[in-house]
Design a protein around this motif. Structure first.
Motif, PDB file in Angstrom:
ATOM      1  N   UNK A  88       0.872  -1.261  -0.008  1.00  0.00           N
ATOM      2  CA  UNK A  88       0.011  -0.008   0.126  1.00  0.00           C
ATOM      3  C   UNK A  88       0.802   1.095   0.004  1.00  0.00           C
ATOM      4  N   UNK A  89       0.341   2.318  -0.460  1.00  0.00           N
ATOM      5  CA  UNK A  89       0.976   3.740  -0.602  1.00  0.00           C
ATOM      6  C   UNK A  89      -0.081   4.792  -0.272  1.00  0.00           C
ATOM      7  N   UNK A  90       0.366   5.825   0.109  1.00  0.00           N
ATOM      8  CA  UNK A  90      -0.564   7.068   0.302  1.00  0.00           C
ATOM      9  C   UNK A  90      -0.482   7.939  -1.045  1.00  0.00           C
ATOM     10  N   UNK A  91      -1.150   8.106  -1.893  1.00  0.00           N
ATOM     11  CA  UNK A  91      -0.897   9.055  -2.894  1.00  0.00           C
ATOM     12  C   UNK A  91      -0.819  10.206  -2.575  1.00  0.00           C
ATOM     13  N   UNK A  92      -1.333  10.906  -1.420  1.00  0.00           N
ATOM     14  CA  UNK A  92      -1.475  12.038  -0.829  1.00  0.00           C
ATOM     15  C   UNK A  92      -0.032  12.331   0.061  1.00  0.00           C
ATOM     16  N   UNK A  93       0.658  11.833   0.215  1.00  0.00           N
ATOM     17  CA  UNK A  93       1.830  11.875   1.301  1.00  0.00           C
ATOM     18  C   UNK A  93       2.503  13.110   0.699  1.00  0.00           C
ATOM     19  N   UNK A  94       3.150  13.099  -0.443  1.00  0.00           N
ATOM     20  CA  UNK A  94       3.891  14.311  -0.853  1.00  0.00           C
ATOM     21  C   UNK A  94       3.154  15.484  -0.732  1.00  0.00           C
ATOM     22  N   UNK A  95       2.056  15.445  -1.193  1.00  0.00           N
ATOM     23  CA  UNK A  95       1.282  16.786  -1.041  1.00  0.00           C
ATOM     24  C   UNK A  95       1.023  17.300   0.215  1.00  0.00           C
ATOM     25  N   UNK A  96       0.461  16.286   1.300  1.00  0.00           N
ATOM     26  CA  UNK A  96       0.307  16.458   2.580  1.00  0.00           C
ATOM     27  C   UNK A  96       1.762  17.000   3.431  1.00  0.00           C
ATOM     28  N   UNK A  97       2.799  16.608   2.971  1.00  0.00           N
ATOM     29  CA  UNK A  97       4.049  16.981   3.468  1.00  0.00           C
ATOM     30  C   UNK A  97       4.349  18.595   3.079  1.00  0.00           C
ATOM     31  N   UNK A  98       4.023  18.956   1.726  1.00  0.00           N
ATOM     32  CA  UNK A  98       4.394  20.209   1.068  1.00  0.00           C
ATOM     33  C   UNK A  98       3.315  21.131   2.101  1.00  0.00           C
ATOM     34  N   UNK A  99       2.108  20.519   2.450  1.00  0.00           N
ATOM     35  CA  UNK A  99       1.221  21.621   3.136  1.00  0.00           C
ATOM     36  C   UNK A  99       1.618  21.704   4.473  1.00  0.00           C
ATOM     37  N   UNK A 100       2.218  20.739   4.945  1.00  0.00           N
ATOM     38  CA  UNK A 100       2.749  20.807   6.542  1.00  0.00           C
ATOM     39  C   UNK A 100       4.139  21.960   6.467  1.00  0.00           C
ATOM     40  N   UNK A 101       4.743  21.815   5.579  1.00  0.00           N
ATOM     41  CA  UNK A 101       5.857  22.708   5.376  1.00  0.00           C
ATOM     42  C   UNK A 101       5.581  24.091   5.186  1.00  0.00           C
ATOM     43  N   UNK A 102       4.449  24.359   4.718  1.00  0.00           N
ATOM     44  CA  UNK A 102       3.833  25.631   4.284  1.00  0.00           C
ATOM     45  C   UNK A 102       3.133  26.215   5.739  1.00  0.00           C
ATOM     46  N   UNK A 103       2.566  25.281   6.196  1.00  0.00           N
ATOM     47  CA  UNK A 103       2.031  25.685   7.515  1.00  0.00           C
ATOM     48  C   UNK A 103       2.912  26.060   8.452  1.00  0.00           C
ATOM     49  N   UNK A 104       4.089  25.254   8.582  1.00  0.00           N
ATOM     50  CA  UNK A 104       5.110  25.660   9.725  1.00  0.00           C
ATOM     51  C   UNK A 104       5.779  26.818   9.233  1.00  0.00           C
ATOM     52  N   UNK A 105       6.092  27.247   7.711  1.00  0.00           N
ATOM     53  CA  UNK A 105       6.724  28.435   7.444  1.00  0.00           C
ATOM     54  C   UNK A 105       5.844  29.769   7.847  1.00  0.00           C
ATOM     55  N   UNK A 106       4.415  29.521   7.823  1.00  0.00           N
ATOM     56  CA  UNK A 106       3.661  30.404   8.197  1.00  0.00           C
ATOM     57  C   UNK A 106       3.609  30.812   9.461  1.00  0.00           C
ATOM     58  N   UNK A 107       4.093  29.913  10.464  1.00  0.00           N
ATOM     59  CA  UNK A 107       4.205  30.061  11.899  1.00  0.00           C
ATOM     60  C   UNK A 107       5.712  30.762  12.007  1.00  0.00           C
ATOM     61  N   UNK A 108       6.275  30.688  11.162  1.00  0.00           N
ATOM     62  CA  UNK A 108       7.884  31.390  11.124  1.00  0.00           C
ATOM     63  C   UNK A 108       8.947  30.168  11.355  1.00  0.00           C
ATOM     64  N   UNK A 109       8.664  29.044  11.090  1.00  0.00           N
ATOM     65  CA  UNK A 109       9.566  27.952  11.207  1.00  0.00           C
ATOM     66  C   UNK A 109      10.273  27.527  10.136  1.00  0.00           C
ATOM     67  N   UNK A 110      11.495  27.101  10.120  1.00  0.00           N
ATOM     68  CA  UNK A 110      12.071  26.410   8.988  1.00  0.00           C
ATOM     69  C   UNK A 110      12.498  25.107   9.251  1.00  0.00           C
ATOM     70  N   UNK A 111      12.697  24.153   8.272  1.00  0.00           N
ATOM     71  CA  UNK A 111      13.422  22.900   8.430  1.00  0.00           C
ATOM     72  C   UNK A 111      14.694  23.137   7.965  1.00  0.00           C
ATOM     73  N   UNK A 112      15.813  22.591   8.995  1.00  0.00           N
ATOM     74  CA  UNK A 112      16.879  22.683   8.659  1.00  0.00           C
ATOM     75  C   UNK A 112      17.603  21.158   8.884  1.00  0.00           C
ATOM     76  N   UNK A 113      18.606  20.809   8.199  1.00  0.00           N
ATOM     77  CA  UNK A 113      19.162  19.340   8.561  1.00  0.00           C
ATOM     78  C   UNK A 113      20.514  19.439   9.308  1.00  0.00           C
ATOM     79  N   UNK A 114      20.293  18.602  10.333  1.00  0.00           N
ATOM     80  CA  UNK A 114      21.709  18.555  11.168  1.00  0.00           C
ATOM     81  C   UNK A 114      21.959  16.922  11.250  1.00  0.00           C
ATOM     82  N   UNK A 115      23.340  16.682  11.468  1.00  0.00           N
ATOM     83  CA  UNK A 115      23.484  15.160  11.821  1.00  0.00           C
ATOM     84  C   UNK A 115      23.288  14.971  13.553  1.00  0.00           C
TER      85      UNK A 115
END
Length: 150
Positions: A91-118
């Motif tokens: 099984x797979x979720x056809x909306x997973x990519x769209x949902x992840x982009x929605x979440x990233x935009x939501x967090x950006x609207x709240x002033x958050x960034x997603x950064x990568x760290x080890x």
């Protein structure tokens, strides 16, 4: 036995080396970051619900050939070249990519960034991150994060 368990834990700990995504907003507390992440994940599921797709693979079966030989009154048979690859269902979720982009935009609207760290490799590195976790420093001052990086 205890040495084996410790060795296994050390080996498994080394499997996750990162980098991992870290929710970042200078000056934010752990509770604020968790709240923002939860709110955006919930909104993402509400606005972009799961669309589960079922994929089937019927597999493959070839019975091969039956080879028999007779010597006197004795007959011996062997099956040659038989192949049986069982079918599978995934099984797979056809909306997973769209949902992840929605979440990233939501967090950006709240002033958050997603950064990568080890992932931090030593207790000292983890302790340094834990010391500033409730008042997050600028992103360039975060060198690594523990396994639960929110």
């Amino acid at each position: 036995m205890r040495r084996c368990a410790i060795a296994l834990a050390v080996l498994l700990a080394g499997c996750v080396t990162g980098p991992v995504n870290v929710l970042h907003k200078t000056g934010s507390s752990l509770a604020e970051r968790q709240l923002a992440a939860d709110e955006c994940r919930i909104a993402g599921l509400q606005q972009v619900p799961e669309s589960t797709q079922i994929h089937t693979n019927p597999g493959y079966y070839n019975p091969g050939t039956l080879q028999c030989s007779t010597i006197g009154n004795y007959t011996s048979c062997n099956r040659v070249g038989a192949v049986n690859i069982p079918g599978s269902v995934t099984t797979s979720d056809a909306n997973q990519g769209l949902r992840e982009r929605f979440i990233q935009r939501c967090l950006a609207a709240k002033g958050y960034d997603i950064v990568q760290r080890p992932i931090c490799r030593t207790r000292q590195e983890t302790a340094a991150y834990e010391a500033v976790r409730n008042n997050q420093p600028p992103a360039e001052q975060i060198s690594c994060v523990p396994n639960d990086p929110i």
